[in-house]
Design a protein around this motif. Structure first.
Motif, PDB file in Angstrom:
ATOM      1  N   THR A  41       0.855  -1.184   0.000  1.00  0.00           N
ATOM      2  CA  THR A  41       0.000   0.000   0.000  1.00  0.00           C
ATOM      3  C   THR A  41       0.894   1.238   0.000  1.00  0.00           C
ATOM      4  N   TYR A  43       3.080   4.369   0.985  1.00  0.00           N
ATOM      5  CA  TYR A  43       3.935   4.586   2.145  1.00  0.00           C
ATOM      6  C   TYR A  43       4.610   5.944   1.977  1.00  0.00           C
ATOM      7  N   THR A  71       2.297   5.014  -5.004  1.00  0.00           N
ATOM      8  CA  THR A  71       1.288   6.072  -4.969  1.00  0.00           C
ATOM      9  C   THR A  71       0.918   6.513  -6.372  1.00  0.00           C
ATOM     10  N   ASN A 127      -6.178   1.958  -1.939  1.00  0.00           N
ATOM     11  CA  ASN A 127      -5.527   1.875  -0.630  1.00  0.00           C
ATOM     12  C   ASN A 127      -4.885   3.219  -0.329  1.00  0.00           C
ATOM     13  N   SER A 128      -4.849   3.599   0.937  1.00  0.00           N
ATOM     14  CA  SER A 128      -4.329   4.924   1.255  1.00  0.00           C
ATOM     15  C   SER A 128      -3.532   4.915   2.553  1.00  0.00           C
ATOM     16  N   GLU A 129      -2.757   5.976   2.701  1.00  0.00           N
ATOM     17  CA  GLU A 129      -2.069   6.248   3.953  1.00  0.00           C
ATOM     18  C   GLU A 129      -2.225   7.734   4.237  1.00  0.00           C
TER      19      GLU A 129
END
Length: 135
Positions: A41, A43, A71, A127-129
């Motif tokens: 995912t 980072y 990303t 998906n994310s952060e």
């Protein structure tokens, strides 16, 4: 032998029923090496929000940058004590480095005020952060 044939027909029937239902099952754990699909995912490393005076523009500049892996899209959401203020897109500058800068008069921010910055990175699968910094 009849039991094996009956079991095969039963399994085939279940498979056909699954296909007719419009359900698609994806096995993400058996990808061939080099398939181009990332397992990780997003980072982020070293997200920064800074404001400084630029003599050329004779204005303050807000600069946002972050190193982000895996990303496809990144941005910064800015908050103060009363809530959300503004969102700024980040642009891929070089490989994994994402950045953008804005003249203060183009924003709703003031150099010297206290803000909370949520750096958000999203991959192509959603998906994310989120990493929060204070300034």
């Amino acid at each position: 032998m009849k039991k094996i044939i009956a079991l095969g027909k039963f399994t085939l029937g279940i498979a056909a029923l699954a296909l007719l239902s419009g359900c698609l099952v994806v096995d993400d754990f058996n990808r061939p090496v080099g398939s181009g699909v990332q397992d990780a995912t997003p980072y982020m490393v070293s997200p920064q929000a800074q404001c400084y005076r630029d003599p050329h523009y004779q204005d303050y500049i807000w600069e946002f940058d972050v190193w982000a892996e895996n990303t496809s899209q990144a941005w910064v959401d800015v908050y103060d004590d009363w809530g959300f203020i503004e969102s700024f897109p980040l642009f891929r500058e070089n490989g994994q480095f994402w950045s953008s800068w804005w003249l203060e008069y183009e924003t709703n921010l003031w150099c010297g005020d206290y803000y909370s910055f949520d750096f958000i990175a999203v991959d192509r699968w959603g998906n994310s952060e989120i990493v929060t910094r204070q300034h």
